[in-house]
Design a protein around this motif. Structure first.
Motif, PDB file in Angstrom:
ATOM      1  N   GLU A  84       0.763  -1.315   0.006  1.00 45.24           N
ATOM      2  CA  GLU A  84       0.068  -0.017  -0.007  1.00 45.24           C
ATOM      3  C   GLU A  84       0.886   1.388  -0.026  1.00 45.24           C
ATOM      4  OE1 GLU A  84      -3.321   0.421   2.502  1.00 45.24           O
ATOM      5  OE2 GLU A  84      -3.778  -1.600   2.552  1.00 45.24           O
ATOM      6  N   LEU A  85       2.039   1.292   0.572  1.00 45.73           N
ATOM      7  CA  LEU A  85       2.869   2.349   0.725  1.00 45.73           C
ATOM      8  C   LEU A  85       3.554   2.649  -0.580  1.00 45.73           C
ATOM      9  CD1 LEU A  85       3.726   4.173   2.822  1.00 45.73           C
ATOM     10  CD2 LEU A  85       5.678   2.870   3.503  1.00 45.73           C
ATOM     11  N   THR A  86       3.763   1.390  -1.206  1.00 47.92           N
ATOM     12  CA  THR A  86       4.479   1.594  -2.479  1.00 47.92           C
ATOM     13  C   THR A  86       3.552   2.168  -3.552  1.00 47.92           C
ATOM     14  OG1 THR A  86       5.908  -0.336  -2.218  1.00 47.92           O
ATOM     15  CG2 THR A  86       5.761   0.249  -4.570  1.00 47.92           C
ATOM     16  N   ARG A  87       2.318   1.737  -3.489  1.00 45.38           N
ATOM     17  CA  ARG A  87       1.146   2.085  -4.545  1.00 45.38           C
ATOM     18  C   ARG A  87       0.952   3.751  -4.302  1.00 45.38           C
ATOM     19  NH1 ARG A  87      -3.655   0.634  -4.274  1.00 45.38           N
ATOM     20  NH2 ARG A  87      -3.522  -0.130  -2.159  1.00 45.38           N
ATOM     21  N   ARG A  88       0.882   3.971  -2.965  1.00 45.37           N
ATOM     22  CA  ARG A  88       0.681   5.410  -2.618  1.00 45.37           C
ATOM     23  C   ARG A  88       1.912   6.111  -3.244  1.00 45.37           C
ATOM     24  NH1 ARG A  88       0.009  10.179  -2.207  1.00 45.37           N
ATOM     25  NH2 ARG A  88      -1.116  11.282  -0.370  1.00 45.37           N
ATOM     26  N   HIS A  89       3.004   6.035  -3.119  1.00 45.21           N
ATOM     27  CA  HIS A  89       4.274   6.658  -3.558  1.00 45.21           C
ATOM     28  C   HIS A  89       4.211   6.645  -5.209  1.00 45.21           C
ATOM     29  CE1 HIS A  89       7.958   8.270  -4.381  1.00 45.21           C
ATOM     30  NE2 HIS A  89       8.233   7.140  -4.997  1.00 45.21           N
ATOM     31  N   LEU A  90       4.032   5.574  -5.709  1.00 46.60           N
ATOM     32  CA  LEU A  90       4.023   5.489  -7.419  1.00 46.60           C
ATOM     33  C   LEU A  90       2.826   6.515  -7.893  1.00 46.60           C
ATOM     34  CD1 LEU A  90       4.941   1.769  -7.965  1.00 46.60           C
ATOM     35  CD2 LEU A  90       6.682   3.970  -8.059  1.00 46.60           C
ATOM     36  N   SER A  91       1.896   6.588  -7.259  1.00 46.25           N
ATOM     37  CA  SER A  91       0.720   7.443  -7.709  1.00 46.25           C
ATOM     38  C   SER A  91       0.767   8.922  -7.143  1.00 46.25           C
ATOM     39  CB  SER A  91      -0.666   6.740  -7.100  1.00 46.25           C
ATOM     40  OG  SER A  91      -0.704   5.541  -7.385  1.00 46.25           O
ATOM     41  N   ASP A  92       1.970   9.229  -6.551  1.00 50.36           N
ATOM     42  CA  ASP A  92       1.838  10.532  -5.839  1.00 50.36           C
ATOM     43  C   ASP A  92       2.931  11.339  -6.872  1.00 50.36           C
ATOM     44  OD1 ASP A  92       2.256  12.787  -4.587  1.00 50.36           O
ATOM     45  OD2 ASP A  92       2.518  11.887  -2.571  1.00 50.36           O
ATOM     46  N   ALA A  93       2.291  11.970  -7.841  1.00 52.61           N
ATOM     47  CA  ALA A  93       3.162  12.785  -8.715  1.00 52.61           C
ATOM     48  C   ALA A  93       4.053  14.019  -7.856  1.00 52.61           C
ATOM     49  CB  ALA A  93       2.447  13.445  -9.662  1.00 52.61           C
ATOM     50  N   ALA A  94       3.397  14.556  -6.790  1.00 51.71           N
ATOM     51  CA  ALA A  94       4.032  15.464  -6.016  1.00 51.71           C
ATOM     52  C   ALA A  94       5.572  15.182  -5.269  1.00 51.71           C
ATOM     53  CB  ALA A  94       2.893  16.222  -4.965  1.00 51.71           C
ATOM     54  N   GLU A  95       5.518  13.668  -5.008  1.00 55.01           N
ATOM     55  CA  GLU A  95       6.445  13.081  -4.159  1.00 55.01           C
ATOM     56  C   GLU A  95       7.318  12.256  -5.080  1.00 55.01           C
ATOM     57  OE1 GLU A  95       7.413  14.543  -1.624  1.00 55.01           O
ATOM     58  OE2 GLU A  95       5.473  15.632  -0.840  1.00 55.01           O
ATOM     59  N   ILE A 142      14.458   3.141   1.742  1.00 49.87           N
ATOM     60  CA  ILE A 142      13.459   3.577   1.105  1.00 49.87           C
ATOM     61  C   ILE A 142      12.221   3.529   2.067  1.00 49.87           C
ATOM     62  CG2 ILE A 142      11.886   2.868  -0.816  1.00 49.87           C
ATOM     63  CD1 ILE A 142      14.348   1.623  -2.133  1.00 49.87           C
ATOM     64  N   VAL A 143      12.033   2.491   2.776  1.00 46.63           N
ATOM     65  CA  VAL A 143      10.875   2.653   3.855  1.00 46.63           C
ATOM     66  C   VAL A 143      10.814   3.489   4.719  1.00 46.63           C
ATOM     67  CG1 VAL A 143       9.557   1.202   5.490  1.00 46.63           C
ATOM     68  CG2 VAL A 143      10.370  -0.008   3.565  1.00 46.63           C
ATOM     69  N   GLU A 144      12.171   3.819   5.233  1.00 50.10           N
ATOM     70  CA  GLU A 144      12.140   4.917   5.970  1.00 50.10           C
ATOM     71  C   GLU A 144      11.659   6.419   5.684  1.00 50.10           C
ATOM     72  OE1 GLU A 144      15.219   7.702   8.790  1.00 50.10           O
ATOM     73  OE2 GLU A 144      15.873   5.636   7.780  1.00 50.10           O
ATOM     74  N   ARG A 145      12.174   6.838   4.209  1.00 53.79           N
ATOM     75  CA  ARG A 145      11.792   7.990   3.585  1.00 53.79           C
ATOM     76  C   ARG A 145      10.400   7.946   3.332  1.00 53.79           C
ATOM     77  NH1 ARG A 145      15.741   8.246  -1.222  1.00 53.79           N
ATOM     78  NH2 ARG A 145      16.474   6.013  -0.543  1.00 53.79           N
ATOM     79  N   LEU A 146       9.875   6.867   2.848  1.00 55.57           N
ATOM     80  CA  LEU A 146       8.197   6.821   2.569  1.00 55.57           C
ATOM     81  C   LEU A 146       7.259   6.953   4.077  1.00 55.57           C
ATOM     82  CD1 LEU A 146       7.718   4.070  -0.179  1.00 55.57           C
ATOM     83  CD2 LEU A 146       8.161   6.464  -0.326  1.00 55.57           C
ATOM     84  N   THR A 147       7.962   6.287   5.037  1.00 55.73           N
ATOM     85  CA  THR A 147       7.143   6.339   6.369  1.00 55.73           C
ATOM     86  C   THR A 147       7.211   7.621   6.957  1.00 55.73           C
ATOM     87  OG1 THR A 147       7.935   4.199   6.940  1.00 55.73           O
ATOM     88  CG2 THR A 147       7.257   5.611   8.770  1.00 55.73           C
ATOM     89  N   ARG A 148       8.321   8.591   6.666  1.00 51.75           N
ATOM     90  CA  ARG A 148       8.606   9.806   7.093  1.00 51.75           C
ATOM     91  C   ARG A 148       7.519  10.800   6.050  1.00 51.75           C
ATOM     92  NH1 ARG A 148      11.640  10.407  11.186  1.00 51.75           N
ATOM     93  NH2 ARG A 148      13.540   9.049  11.400  1.00 51.75           N
ATOM     94  N   LEU A 149       7.344  10.395   4.766  1.00 49.99           N
ATOM     95  CA  LEU A 149       6.312  11.202   3.906  1.00 49.99           C
ATOM     96  C   LEU A 149       4.906  11.225   4.577  1.00 49.99           C
ATOM     97  CD1 LEU A 149       7.915  10.608   0.410  1.00 49.99           C
ATOM     98  CD2 LEU A 149       7.643  12.975   1.485  1.00 49.99           C
ATOM     99  N   TYR A 150       4.691   9.939   4.739  1.00 56.17           N
ATOM    100  CA  TYR A 150       3.155   9.586   4.645  1.00 56.17           C
ATOM    101  C   TYR A 150       2.680   9.179   6.094  1.00 56.17           C
ATOM    102  CZ  TYR A 150       3.818   9.349  -0.289  1.00 56.17           C
ATOM    103  OH  TYR A 150       4.192   9.603  -1.425  1.00 56.17           O
ATOM    104  N   GLY A 151       3.420   8.951   7.101  1.00 61.07           N
ATOM    105  CA  GLY A 151       3.199   8.530   8.397  1.00 61.07           C
ATOM    106  C   GLY A 151       2.735   9.473   9.195  1.00 61.07           C
ATOM    107  N   ASP A 152       1.800   9.260  10.496  1.00 62.61           N
ATOM    108  CA  ASP A 152       1.531  10.733  11.214  1.00 62.61           C
ATOM    109  C   ASP A 152       2.692  10.749  12.009  1.00 62.61           C
ATOM    110  OD1 ASP A 152      -0.796  10.942  10.028  1.00 62.61           O
ATOM    111  OD2 ASP A 152      -1.989   9.448  11.357  1.00 62.61           O
ATOM    112  N   ASP A 153       2.387  11.759  13.100  1.00 64.77           N
ATOM    113  CA  ASP A 153       3.513  12.042  14.177  1.00 64.77           C
ATOM    114  C   ASP A 153       4.031  10.948  14.842  1.00 64.77           C
ATOM    115  OD1 ASP A 153       3.553  14.721  13.093  1.00 64.77           O
ATOM    116  OD2 ASP A 153       2.214  15.608  14.781  1.00 64.77           O
TER     117      ASP A 153
END
Length: 745
Positions: free
Chosen positions: A669-680, A724-735
Motif C-alpha cells: 500500500e505504501l509503494t502504490r501510494r508513492h508511485l501514484s503521488d506525482a508531487a513526491e 526507502i521504507v524510512e523515507r516513505l514512512t516519514r512522507l506519509y506517516g503521522d507524528d
C-alpha cells in the motif's frame, strides 16, 4: 471459352498471369468457370477453388482458410466472391498463381456488386450499427481497378458478353539462365544449383555470414521472390555443419517454406536427418548434432536452449520490441516482405533498422526484386498492389521535414475525401501501416466501409504527416450489454467488452467513446509534438460528442508516458502477454463528460485496489518500468489506510526490528501510494522504485532482485530497501509513526 484460351496462351508466352472476372448469376459464373478452365487446358490437380463450396473436382478452401495457399504454387485459383469478398483472401491467394496461370474471380454483376451486402460486410457492422450502415466503397474501388488495369478480362456470365478481353500482346518471355555458382561460395555447391534467380543466389550467399558469431543478415523482398526458400537453403547448410538453427515467424505457416527447402536440400546432399512429423515438420534433427527447429515468437525470443543461429521469417509482422530480443543471439537473420499484407508494420524499416545498426552485429543487407513464379512486368501483381494498396507509403521525407504543430492543418478525412484523392488515400493508409505491426487488406476495407471508424490527420502543405484511426464504442443497448456481460461475443467495442466481461461492470457499455485504434507520426517529423497536437485536436472536436476517449496498446514505459502526458489514465493492465508482441496491454481513458469521468474513476479505483495482488501473481514478470508508469498514470490516488499494527510493522523495518515478509500488505500500500503521488515522486530514484516494484509488489526473491538491479550483495539490497521504507514512512506517516520510526534508529 475462347477468351480463357487466349488469356492462357498469352500468359504462358509472356510468363505472366492473367485475371478473368466472371460476373453474373452464381450458377452461371460457376458453369463458365468450369468451361474456362477446360478451354485453358488447366488440370483440376493444378486448380484451387476458394469460396463457400467446391463446384469443381479440385482442391477447395473457404475464404477464411485462404492462408492454406501461402507459399504454394497453383496454375489456377478461382475465388468465388458471391457470398462474400474477403480482401485478405485476395491478398493471400493472388500470389499463389504461377506464371502462365489464371486468377479467376466470380462475382455478382459488377454494376450492382458495390451496393450488395455480404458476409464480410456483416463483420464490419459492429454494435450499435447494423449491416445497412456499412458502405460499399471498397468494392466500388475494387471494381474500378478491375476495369482500369491491363491483363484483366471481364465477362458477363449471364449473356456471354466479353466486356474487356484483357489481352496485352506482350513480347515472348526469354528463358532465364540458371544462376552461376559464386566463385567464393562457402555453402555446398548443390545449394546454389537449387537457386532459380540471381537474386536468390545472392540472398543465399548473404546467409553464409551466419557461419560466424556477431553477424546479422537482412533480406528484404516483395512477395514471391523466394526469400523464405533462400532462408531454408541456408538453414539446411548451417544445420548440416552442426549448428542449431532456431526459426521463428508470426505463425508456423509463414515459416513452412523454410523447413520444406531445408529438408529438400538435405535429401539432395544425402545427409541423414529425422523429421518430427512426416508433413509440415517443425523440427529437423541431424546425426551431426545440428538441427532446424521452430518456436513461436514469444518462446523464441527467450532463445531456448541457446541456438547458434536464429532466422526470423516475416520479421516486419513483429513489433520492434520483440525483434530487439533476437539481437542477443550469436547470429541472426531477418527476412521481411517489403510490400504485401505480411509486410505491414514498417516499424522494422523505420525503427528497428536503427536499433540493428547500433548493435554489435556486423550487418549484411540484400534485396530481392526478381519474381520467381512469374515475369517482372506481371500485370496481375500490378493490379493487386493497386487494388489492395499493398505498396501504400507515407509521403517522402523531403515533403514534410519542415512540419511543426504551427504549420500543420487538422483534417477530418471522410471516405469521400479519400476516394476522391488517390494520393491522399495512399499517404493516409501508408502512414497507418506504420502504426501497427500487422496490417492486412481487410484494414483498407474497414477504413473505407466500417460505419464506426473515422480518420483524422495533420497535413503539412497537403501531405499527411500524422494520422489517427478512431472507432466509436459504447452506447450499447441493454440486451447487447447483457450479452457482453454474460460472455457473449459482441463485435468491436473492445474497451466496453474488457470493462464489462473481465472487470464485471455491465454499465461500462452505456457511455459512448472514441477509441484510438492507431496513431502514427511520419518518421521524418517525430519528436516535434505532432502526435500530441493531433490528440489535442481530436479531444477538442469530440469533447462535446462523447463521454470518453480511450486507447489500448502494448505497454512500454515510453508509450505509457506519452498517453499519460496527453490526459489518458490507466484503468486496466492485461494479465497475459500478447503472444506476438510479448507485451502486456494497458487500457487508458480520457474522460470528456461526467459519465466518462465516473467510468474512469470507478475503474481507476478498482485498478488500484487489485494491482498489488496481481503483480505478485500473473504480472510478476512485468517490466518494473512499465509497472511504475501505469501506476503513475492512474488518476485515482489510493488511500493509505494502514492499521496501527501495520504502521508499527513498517516503522520497524528500517532499524531491523521487523521484516517485510511478516506481512507484505502495508508495504504494498505504501509503494502504490508513492508511485501514484506525482508531487513526491522525486523522493526516490528510478532504481529505488524498481526495487520496490520487484521486491515489494512482485515478491521476487532477494537474490534475484539484487542481481537484476546490480547490488553488490543481498545485504546491500536489503539495507537500501530499509532506507526507502524510512523515507516513505516519514512522507506519509503521522507524528506518532515518526516517533515509532525514531525509536528504532
Amino acid at each position: 471459352m475462347d477468351i480463357a484460351r487466349s488469356l492462357r496462351a498469352e500468359a504462358r508466352r509472356a510468363n505472366e498471369r492473367r485475371l478473368l472476372v466472371l460476373a453474373g448469376d452464381p450458377d452461371r459464373t460457376r458453369a463458365r468457370a468450369r468451361a474456362a478452365l477446360d478451354a485453358a487446358d488447366i488440370p483440376s490437380a493444378e486448380t484451387t477453388v476458394v469460396g463457400p463450396e467446391s463446384f469443381l473436382d479440385c482442391e477447395h478452401h473457404e475464404q477464411s482458410r485462404a492462408e492454406e495457399l501461402l507459399g504454394r504454387t497453383r496454375t489456377a485459383v478461382v475465388v468465388d466472391a458471391h457470398e462474400e469478398l474477403r480482401p485478405d483472401a485476395v491478398g493471400r491467394t493472388v500470389g499463389a498463381v504461377d506464371g502462365g496461370g489464371l486468377y479467376v474471380i466470380l462475382a455478382p454483376p459488377l454494376d450492382r456488386w458495390p451496393e450488395e451486402r455480404d458476409g464480410f460486410d456483416a463483420s464490419l457492422a459492429v454494435p450499435p450499427f447494423g449491416v445497412e450502415d456499412v458502405t460499399g466503397h471498397f468494392r466500388r474501388r475494387f471494381v474500378e481497378t478491375l476495369r482500369a488495369h491491363r491483363g484483366i478480362a471481364i465477362v458477363d456470365a449471364d449473356t456471354g458478353t466479353v466486356e474487356q478481353d484483357g489481352l496485352t500482346n506482350p513480347p515472348p518471355s526469354h528463358p532465364v539462365p540458371d544462376p552461376e555458382l559464386p566463385a567464393d561460395a562457402r555453402f555446398r555447391s548443390e545449394t546454389y544449383a537449387q537457386c532459380l534467380t540471381d537474386d536468390q543466389r545472392d540472398a543465399v550467399q548473404a546467409f553464409e555470414a551466419l557461419q560466424g558469431d556477431g553477424t546479422a543478415v537482412v533480406v528484404e523482398a516483395d512477395r514471391g521472390r523466394g526469400k523464405s526458400s533462400a532462408a531454408g537453403l541456408a538453414a539446411g547448410n548451417l544445420a548440416a555443419e552442426g549448428r542449431d538453427v532456431l526459426v521463428t515467424a508470426p505463425q508456423y505457416r509463414s515459416a513452412g517454406e523454410v523447413f520444406a527447402r531445408a529438408a529438400q536440400l538435405l535429401e539432395t546432399l544425402g545427409v541423414d536427418f529425422t523429421r518430427d512429423r512426416p508433413s509440415d515438420p517443425q523440427r529437423l534433427d541431424f546425426a551431426g548434432a545440428g538441427c532446424v527447429r521452430y518456436a513461436p515468437p514469444d518462446e523464441a525470443a527467450a532463445l531456448p536452449n541457446d541456438p547458434d543461429v536464429v532466422i526470423v521469417d516475416e520479421a516486419a509482422a513483429l513489433p520492434v520490441r520483440r525483434l530487439e530480443q533476437f539481437l542477443d543471439a550469436p547470429a541472426v537473420a531477418f527476412t521481411t516482405t517489403v510490400h504485401g499484407y505480411e509486410g505491414a508494420g514498417r516499424g522494422f524499416s523505420v525503427r528497428f533498422r536503427d536499433r540493428l545498426a547500433e548493435s554489435d552485429h556486423t550487418v549484411t543487407d540484400v534485396s530481392m526484386t526478381t519474381p520467381i513464379r512469374y515475369g517482372d512486368a506481371d500485370p496481375v501483381e500490378v493490379w493487386a498492389f493497386r487494388a489492395l494498396l499493398l505498396d501504400a507509403r507515407p509521403p517522402v521525407d523531403q515533403l514534410i521535414t519542415e512540419a511543426t504543430p504551427e504549420t500543420v492543418e487538422y483534417r477530418r478525412l471522410s471516405t469521400a475525401d479519400l476516394l476522391a484523392d488517390e494520393h491522399l488515400l495512399r499517404e493516409t493508409f501508408g502512414l497507418l501501416v506504420l502504426a501497427h505491426y500487422r496490417t492486412e487488406p481487410s484494414d483498407l476495407a474497414r477504413l473505407l466501409d466500417a460505419p464506426n471508424l473515422t480518420v483524422r490527420a495533420l497535413t503539412h502543405e497537403g501531405h499527411v504527416v500524422a494520422v489517427a484511426l478512431l472507432a466509436q464504442e459504447g452506447r450499447l443497448s441493454a440486451d447487447t450489454r447483457a450479452t457482453m456481460y454474460e460472455g457473449g461475443r459482441v463485435r468491436g467495442n473492445m474497451l466496453p467488452d474488457v470493462l464489462s466481461t473481465q472487470l464485471r461492470d455491465e454499465a461500462a457499455g452505456i457511455p459512448v467513446g472514441q477509441r484510438v485504434l492507431r496513431i502514427a507520426t511520419h518518421a521524418a517529423a517525430r519528436s516535434r509534438g505532432l502526435g500530441s497536437e493531433l490528440l489535442s485536436e481530436i479531444e477538442t472536436e469530440f469533447a462535446d460528442q462523447v463521454d470518453w476517449l480511450g486507447v489500448s496498446y502494448g505497454a512500454t514505459p515510453e508509450l505509457v508516458r506519452f498517453w499519460a502526458d496527453n490526459g489518458y489514465s490507466t484503468v486496466h493492465l492485461a494479465t497475459s502477454r500478447n503472444a506476438t508482441s510479448g507485451e502486456y496491454s494497458v487500457v487508458m481513458l480520457d474522460p470528456c463528460s461526467d459519465d466518462g469521468a465516473a467510468l474512469s474513476t470507478r475503474h481507476g479505483g478498482w485498478f488500484q485496489d487489485r494491482i498489488a495482488a496481481v503483480l505478485s501473481d500473473s504480472l510478476d514478470d512485468c517490466d518494473p518500468d512499465v509497472v511504475r508508469a501505469v501506476i503513475e498514470a492512474t488518476d485515482v490516488e489510493p488511500t493509505l489506510s494502514l492499521s496501527e499494527w501495520e504502521w508499527r510493522l513498517v516503522a520497524g523495518v528500517p532499524g531491523g526490528a521487523s521484516v517485510l515478509d511478516t506481512n507484505p500488505k502495508p508495504f504494498r500500500e505504501l509503494t502504490r501510494r508513492h508511485l501514484s503521488d506525482a508531487a513526491e515522486r522525486t523522493a526516490l530514484s528510478p532504481r529505488e522504485e524498481r526495487l520496490l516494484v520487484r521486491k515489494v509488489l512482485q515478491a521476487h526473491p532477494w537474490p534475484t532482485v539484487a542481481t537484476e538491479l546490480d547490488f553488490v550483495s543481498e545485504r546491500e539490497c536489503m539495507r537500501t530497501l530499509g532506507g526507502i521504507v524510512e523515507r516513505l514512512t516519514r512522507l506519509y506517516g503521522d507524528d506518532w509513526v515518526q516517533e515509532e520510526l525514531d525509536r528504532h534508529q
